[in-house]
Design a protein around this motif. Structure first.
Motif, PDB file in Angstrom:
ATOM      1  N   TYR A 194      36.758  29.430  26.595  1.00 12.17           N
ATOM      2  CA  TYR A 194      37.813  30.346  26.187  1.00 12.17           C
ATOM      3  C   TYR A 194      38.559  29.977  24.725  1.00 12.17           C
ATOM      4  O   TYR A 194      38.341  28.876  24.345  1.00 12.17           O
ATOM      5  N   THR A 215      38.871  35.344  25.765  1.00 13.05           N
ATOM      6  CA  THR A 215      37.609  34.696  25.467  1.00 13.05           C
ATOM      7  C   THR A 215      37.037  35.637  24.506  1.00 13.05           C
ATOM      8  O   THR A 215      37.567  36.578  24.103  1.00 13.05           O
ATOM      9  N   HIS A 218      35.967  39.346  26.287  1.00  6.46           N
ATOM     10  CA  HIS A 218      37.271  39.967  27.219  1.00  6.46           C
ATOM     11  C   HIS A 218      38.193  38.936  27.456  1.00  6.46           C
ATOM     12  O   HIS A 218      38.357  38.041  27.055  1.00  6.46           O
ATOM     13  N   TYR A 219      39.196  39.531  28.288  1.00  8.93           N
ATOM     14  CA  TYR A 219      40.194  38.729  28.944  1.00  8.93           C
ATOM     15  C   TYR A 219      40.172  38.563  30.256  1.00  8.93           C
ATOM     16  O   TYR A 219      39.506  39.174  30.924  1.00  8.93           O
ATOM     17  N   LEU A 220      40.788  37.359  30.491  1.00  6.30           N
ATOM     18  CA  LEU A 220      40.771  36.769  32.023  1.00  6.30           C
ATOM     19  C   LEU A 220      42.088  36.872  32.522  1.00  6.30           C
ATOM     20  O   LEU A 220      42.911  36.459  31.714  1.00  6.30           O
ATOM     21  N   GLN A 235      40.199  37.365  37.169  1.00  2.37           N
ATOM     22  CA  GLN A 235      39.898  38.726  37.018  1.00  2.37           C
ATOM     23  C   GLN A 235      39.531  39.231  35.539  1.00  2.37           C
ATOM     24  O   GLN A 235      40.292  38.744  34.743  1.00  2.37           O
ATOM     25  N   THR A 236      38.332  39.859  35.365  1.00  2.00           N
ATOM     26  CA  THR A 236      37.851  40.151  33.885  1.00  2.00           C
ATOM     27  C   THR A 236      38.361  41.549  33.705  1.00  2.00           C
ATOM     28  O   THR A 236      38.457  42.640  34.497  1.00  2.00           O
ATOM     29  N   TYR A 237      38.967  41.583  32.204  1.00  2.00           N
ATOM     30  CA  TYR A 237      39.451  42.981  31.515  1.00  2.00           C
ATOM     31  C   TYR A 237      38.783  43.092  30.288  1.00  2.00           C
ATOM     32  O   TYR A 237      38.992  42.090  29.681  1.00  2.00           O
ATOM     33  N   ASN A 288      41.734  43.527  40.053  1.00  2.00           N
ATOM     34  CA  ASN A 288      41.127  44.626  38.829  1.00  2.00           C
ATOM     35  C   ASN A 288      42.002  45.838  38.613  1.00  2.00           C
ATOM     36  O   ASN A 288      41.758  46.739  38.214  1.00  2.00           O
TER      37      ASN A 288
END
Length: 332
Positions: A194, A215, A218-220, A235-237, A288
């Motif tokens: 990250y 990252t 994406h964001y976690l 969780q991945t966004y 999510n």
């Protein structure tokens, strides 16, 4: 912080500065002074959303404001109150003004304490409403209210209130450090690379902490309670920044991104673009979820003018969040 907390802090500061000389009027004027910096919210009625957000906790929350306006308010009050000590009134307003943004600096939004310098001070150690900070403080201020001006108990109760609240505020830095370490260790254990890790307390407490992780693609988002027994789940966004297209060059969009400190995602729903400010987390704790606390419709009119329209939250959202928070605080 919320209005009640600022009123309590202002009242306690007023008592500390001038309680011996003016009694409960020190509490009254301290409480009034403690709310004055938040009058900047009125800007939302006279300007667009982005400009109002940029001004929020700006000039009225600065050292400069405290220095300039404390003597003015002190002079005004000294003209009609029985106690004519201009210096005492000016000090009361100064300390009530300056402690307001210092406390706000501990929240996620932070303050522009050094305005006009373009920098926002945000320690992100306490939520904007925290009963553990406010309630003991409030009880002590109420006890002061019912003591005679000459009573030694006034200073004792007020000192206890200031000491308890300040100690708790100091402890939030320790809590944040412990949570930060937990998130950092979990990322390392799960071999997640990250670029940035940002932590803050969840609503109404300092037991459950949230984290945003930036990252490359994406964001976690994750949370951690001090009562957790299982591993932290991330969780991945998707960032979806590309959905902005040419709007990325728009000045309002640029300002909004700066206000969000770069923590944002874009969603496209029915050909409409929505801007999510990640700094304040989700109003729905389900995995999510896309229900962010601060979500804005990016409205582009026929002339190409861009406006950000905040999406309303209903009463049900708040109740559901409180129930979810209570369950999550108890551990996973």
């Amino acid at each position: 912080m919320d209005s009640l907390t600022q009123i309590v802090l202002g009242a306690a500061v007023g008592e500390a500065v001038l309680g011996k000389k003016v009694g409960n009027k020190a509490l009254l004027y301290g409480a009034i002074a403690g709310t004055i910096p938040d009058l900047d919210v009125l800007a939302s009625h006279f300007t667009d959303t982005v400009s109002a957000l940029a001004m929020h906790r700006g000039f009225t929350h600065s050292i400069l404001f405290s220095i300039l306006f404390a003597p003015i308010f002190g002079w005004m009050v000294s003209k009609y109150e029985k106690y004519k000590g201009f210096k005492g009134w000016a000090w009361l307003f100064f300390w009530a003004f300056i402690t307001h943004p210092i406390l706000d600096a501990h929240t996620t939004w932070g303050t522009q304490l050094f305005w006009p310098l373009d920098m926002r001070l945000a320690f992100k150690t306490i939520f904007v409403i925290d009963p553990l900070y406010t309630l003991p403080f409030l009880i002590c201020v109420i006890l002061v209210l019912f003591q005679k001006r000459t009573s030694k108990k006034r200073r004792v109760y007020n000192t206890i209130g200031l000491a308890i609240s300040s100690t708790y505020l100091a402890l939030t830095f320790l809590f944040k450090s412990l949570a930060f370490t937990k998130f950092k260790d979990a990322l390392k254990l799960q071999n997640i690379t990250y670029q940035q890790l940002d932590t803050r307390p969840s609503a109404l407490n300092t037991i459950l902490w949230n984290a945003n992780i930036d990252t490359k693609d994406h964001y976690l988002i994750a949370d951690y309670s001090f009562f957790d027994t299982q591993a932290i789940s991330f969780q991945t966004y998707a960032k979806n920044h590309h959905l902005l297209g040419n709007l990325i060059e728009n000045e309002k969009v640029k300002r909004m991104i700066a206000i969000s400190e770069g923590w944002y995602t874009i969603n496209q729903i029915d050909d409409k673009l929505y801007y999510n400010d990640l700094r304040f987390g989700l109003i729905n704790l389900k995995p999510n979820s896309q229900d962010f606390v601060f979500k804005y419709l990016i409205d582009v009119d026929a002339t190409g003018n861009v406006n950000f329209v905040e999406q309303e939250k209903n009463q049900f959202d708040g109740k559901a969040l409180l129930l979810s928070l209570w369950q999550r605080i108890k551990g996973n």
